[in-house]
Motif scaffolding. Structure first.
Motif, mmCIF file in Angstrom:
data_model
loop_
_atom_site.group_PDB
_atom_site.id
_atom_site.type_symbol
_atom_site.label_atom_id
_atom_site.label_comp_id
_atom_site.label_asym_id
_atom_site.label_seq_id
_atom_site.Cartn_x
_atom_site.Cartn_y
_atom_site.Cartn_z
ATOM 1 N N VAL A 1 0.846 -1.197 0.000
ATOM 2 C CA VAL A 1 0.000 0.000 0.000
ATOM 3 C C VAL A 1 0.883 1.249 0.000
ATOM 4 O O VAL A 1 1.782 1.387 0.845
ATOM 5 N N VAL A 2 0.636 2.123 -0.958
ATOM 6 C CA VAL A 2 1.308 3.421 -1.010
ATOM 7 C C VAL A 2 0.442 4.415 -0.242
ATOM 8 O O VAL A 2 -0.700 4.682 -0.628
ATOM 9 N N LEU A 3 0.966 4.923 0.879
ATOM 10 C CA LEU A 3 0.207 5.855 1.714
ATOM 11 C C LEU A 3 0.171 7.245 1.084
ATOM 12 O O LEU A 3 1.064 7.618 0.312
ATOM 13 N N VAL A 4 -0.856 7.990 1.427
ATOM 14 C CA VAL A 4 -1.037 9.352 0.897
ATOM 15 C C VAL A 4 -0.941 10.324 2.071
ATOM 16 O O VAL A 4 -1.835 10.386 2.915
ATOM 17 N N LEU A 5 0.163 11.086 2.106
ATOM 18 C CA LEU A 5 0.355 12.061 3.171
ATOM 19 C C LEU A 5 0.019 13.485 2.718
ATOM 20 O O LEU A 5 -0.391 14.309 3.541
ATOM 21 N N ASP A 6 0.248 13.768 1.445
ATOM 22 C CA ASP A 6 -0.049 15.101 0.895
ATOM 23 C C ASP A 6 -1.062 14.936 -0.228
ATOM 24 O O ASP A 6 -0.737 14.385 -1.283
ATOM 25 N N ARG A 7 -2.279 15.418 -0.010
ATOM 26 C CA ARG A 7 -3.366 15.213 -0.970
ATOM 27 C C ARG A 7 -3.088 15.848 -2.323
ATOM 28 O O ARG A 7 -3.616 15.408 -3.340
ATOM 29 N N ASP A 8 -2.258 16.904 -2.351
ATOM 30 C CA ASP A 8 -1.992 17.574 -3.621
ATOM 31 C C ASP A 8 -0.907 16.860 -4.431
ATOM 32 O O ASP A 8 -0.519 17.335 -5.502
ATOM 33 N N ARG A 9 -0.432 15.720 -3.922
ATOM 34 C CA ARG A 9 0.623 14.979 -4.635
ATOM 35 C C ARG A 9 0.131 13.579 -5.047
ATOM 36 O O ARG A 9 0.904 12.628 -5.134
ATOM 37 N N MET A 10 -1.167 13.454 -5.324
ATOM 38 C CA MET A 10 -1.739 12.149 -5.693
ATOM 39 C C MET A 10 -1.051 11.563 -6.921
ATOM 40 O O MET A 10 -0.849 10.346 -7.012
ATOM 41 N N LEU B 1 -2.785 2.254 -4.334
ATOM 42 C CA LEU B 1 -2.720 3.584 -3.747
ATOM 43 C C LEU B 1 -3.886 3.728 -2.778
ATOM 44 O O LEU B 1 -5.025 3.381 -3.117
ATOM 45 N N TYR B 2 -3.622 4.242 -1.572
ATOM 46 C CA TYR B 2 -4.704 4.443 -0.621
ATOM 47 C C TYR B 2 -5.632 5.537 -1.144
ATOM 48 O O TYR B 2 -5.197 6.672 -1.398
ATOM 49 N N LEU B 3 -6.894 5.231 -1.315
ATOM 50 C CA LEU B 3 -7.844 6.156 -1.934
ATOM 51 C C LEU B 3 -8.900 6.667 -0.953
ATOM 52 O O LEU B 3 -9.868 7.300 -1.364
ATOM 53 N N GLY B 4 -8.705 6.380 0.337
ATOM 54 C CA GLY B 4 -9.640 6.881 1.329
ATOM 55 C C GLY B 4 -9.346 8.317 1.714
ATOM 56 O O GLY B 4 -8.510 9.002 1.107
ATOM 57 N N GLU B 5 -10.014 8.772 2.757
ATOM 58 C CA GLU B 5 -9.870 10.158 3.202
ATOM 59 C C GLU B 5 -9.192 10.266 4.558
ATOM 60 O O GLU B 5 -9.062 11.370 5.093
ATOM 61 N N SER B 6 -8.739 9.177 5.145
ATOM 62 C CA SER B 6 -8.228 9.182 6.515
ATOM 63 C C SER B 6 -6.766 9.601 6.583
ATOM 64 O O SER B 6 -6.057 9.649 5.566
ATOM 65 N N GLY B 7 -6.318 9.849 7.822
ATOM 66 C CA GLY B 7 -4.935 10.226 8.067
ATOM 67 C C GLY B 7 -4.023 9.020 8.107
ATOM 68 O O GLY B 7 -4.443 7.874 7.907
ATOM 69 N N MET B 8 -2.749 9.288 8.453
ATOM 70 C CA MET B 8 -1.729 8.241 8.359
ATOM 71 C C MET B 8 -2.005 7.071 9.295
ATOM 72 O O MET B 8 -1.831 5.907 8.921
#
Length: 500
Positions: free
Chosen positions: A388-397, A416-423
């Motif tokens: 799973v590739v985590l998403v920390l910065d939403r503007d860098r999808m 790619l994590y596609l949810g809306e939650s934090g780390m």
């Protein structure tokens, strides 16, 4: 909004007799089917697929549960006011296909098919209204060598799935033997004859006292449902019981003279011709499989085998797992047959008016899978999930999606994590997905041209480490930074670490 104005919502409920199948079960099933397919193709069978819905008259009604609506078949009318039915097995559609394409098919025609079937039966433990079958059939061969071959196929299939000799047995009988028995005890009515056979087919599930009720006036089960009986008189039932008692004595081996004297003990006027014909066929099958190396520990004649479907006309066979099996609560259960089949020489004739001999074998996929898992032949564990590739910065999808794509191009499962939650929630998500590792890149890592790799499998063991130096060493292995261009290589290293 008042309660009166609230929309009526459907209840989320699963229909009785049906089930949902999760990923681990689907993968285990796919692995099992692939192994079965290899054996079937080794015997020269070719794949075929027929539709799930057929015209009702083409399917015919040959099911044992004739007390159920539509005689056990799910049926409905189409716009042309014609009756259609969901197929209840894969054999009846095959007969329609052969009749429709007979002139262009090679003869004999050998095919295998896997797919779901539906039966309008009363649901119960291990008894579902939808289940999957895997069939192999030979159409156009009248020799019982074709029946013997399918018994060998059943044995080879079970062994290919890891079932050892001594853990299964393939049992063979003949409908001709059963017809002879019916004649011997004075049963000529077709419906009564079928009722007797269906009653005897319950011997692997019921005690004799329950089967005796089915042979007589009928039986009421624990739920209160009543099954009409065959209405045999006490003398006829006594003869049936006597015959069942001597089945074990009728064991045929090529080294022994073929004889039926044992049957004369319960059939005063001597065995009917149909019974002798059936026993002769069984002797031929027995000799054929024995000469090919299949001893009685693998394939044997067993005159208690009945099979409930009406269309069988000759040899019938079934394989069962002989190793004791327990359910999820540890209670011993009788799984029943996992492979079954028989000869049905009249099924294609329904369409063509001409005799077309045929024989087939069918694997109950769900039942066999359950048995294999219980015996430890197939793992019930869920498989490893994707990286799973985590998403920390939403503007860098776009950057994160690029990382996931690079892993996929290297044949590594990744998402790619596609949810809306934090780390923190993303890490919990990766744990639920059984991910071996996650890829992390925040602003600081991006500035340094790095990514963080967190090994979730190794990380889960850290709390059990008591030695401080060992803990620090494992901690460094469990989460580390690599240059962006080394992402694939680093993830491969983690996967190799946990390959077993």
């Amino acid at each position: 909004m008042s309660k009166k104005d609230e929309p009526v919502r459907p209840e989320a409920r699963l229909p009785k007799g049906l089930f949902d199948t999760q990923a681990s079960e689907l993968r285990a099933c796919a692995d099992m089917l692939a192994k079965i397919r290899v054996v079937f193709e080794a015997y020269g069978f070719e794949p075929l697929d027929t539709p799930a819905i057929e015209y009702t008259d083409a399917l015919g009604k040959f099911l044992p549960d004739q007390d159920r609506p539509n005689e056990g078949v799910f049926s409905f009318k189409d716009d042309d006011d014609q009756w259609l039915s969901l197929r209840y097995d894969l054999t009846a559609p095959l007969a329609r296909y052969v009749a429709e394409n007979y002139q262009t098919l090679p003869k004999p025609f050998r095919r295998y098919q896997v797919g779901p079937v539906w039966r309008n039966e009363k649901p119960g433990p291990g008894r579902f209204r939808q289940f999957t079958q895997f069939d192999a059939d030979t159409v156009g061969a009248s020799s019982v060598a074709a029946d013997a071959e399918l018994c060998m196929l059943a044995a080879d299939t079970l062994e290919a799935l890891g079932v050892e000799r001594g853990q299964y047995v393939v049992k063979v009988n003949s409908r001709k033997v059963l017809d002879g028995v019916m004649e011997a005890i004075g049963i000529s009515d077709r419906n009564q004859k079928l009722s007797v056979m269906r009653s005897l087919d319950k011997l692997d599930k019921f005690e004799w006292s329950d089967v005796e009720r089915l042979l007589g006036p009928g039986r009421r089960d624990e739920s209160g449902d009543f099954t009409p009986g065959a209405n045999l008189d006490p003398v006829q039932i006594k003869k049936v019981r006597a015959l069942m008692d001597v089945w074990e004595a009728v064991r045929l081996r090529p080294s022994n003279a073929f004889q039926v004297e044992v049957l004369n003990k319960v059939i005063e006027e001597g065995p009917p011709e149909s019974l002798i014909s059936g026993l002769t066929e069984l002797k031929t099958i027995d000799e054929t499989v024995y000469s090919s190396g299949y001893g009685q520990d693998r394939i044997r004649v067993d005159l208690s085998v009945v099979r409930g479907l009406e269309y069988y006309t000759g040899p019938v066979f079934e394989a069962e797992l002989t190793t004791p099996i327990k359910d999820e609560r540890g209670i011993p259960i009788r799984l029943g047959s996992v492979v079954s089949g028989g000869r049905y020489d009249g099924l294609v004739e329904r369409f063509t008016g001409e005799k077309v001999p045929a024989t087939g074998v069918s694997i109950g996929v769900s039942r066999l899978l359950y048995g294999l898992k219980t015996l430890g032949k197939i793992s019930a564990e869920a498989t490893q999930g994707p990286v799973v590739v985590l998403v920390l910065d939403r503007d860098r999808m776009a950057d994160y999606q690029n990382m996931a794509q690079r892993l996929r191009e290297a044949n590594i499962r990744a998402e790619l994590y596609l949810g809306e939650s934090g780390m923190k929630a993303q890490m919990k998500y990766a744990d639920k997905r059984r991910s071996p590792c996650v890829v992390i890149q925040g602003g600081d890592e991006k500035g340094r041209g790095e990514v963080q790799i967190k090994d979730l499998v190794l990380g889960a063991t850290l709390t059990s480490i008591k030695d401080r130096d060992d803990y620090l060493k494992k901690q460094a292995e469990a989460q580390f930074a690599v240059p962006e261009d080394k992402l694939v290589e680093a993830v491969r290293g983690v996967l190799a670490r946990h390959k077993s």
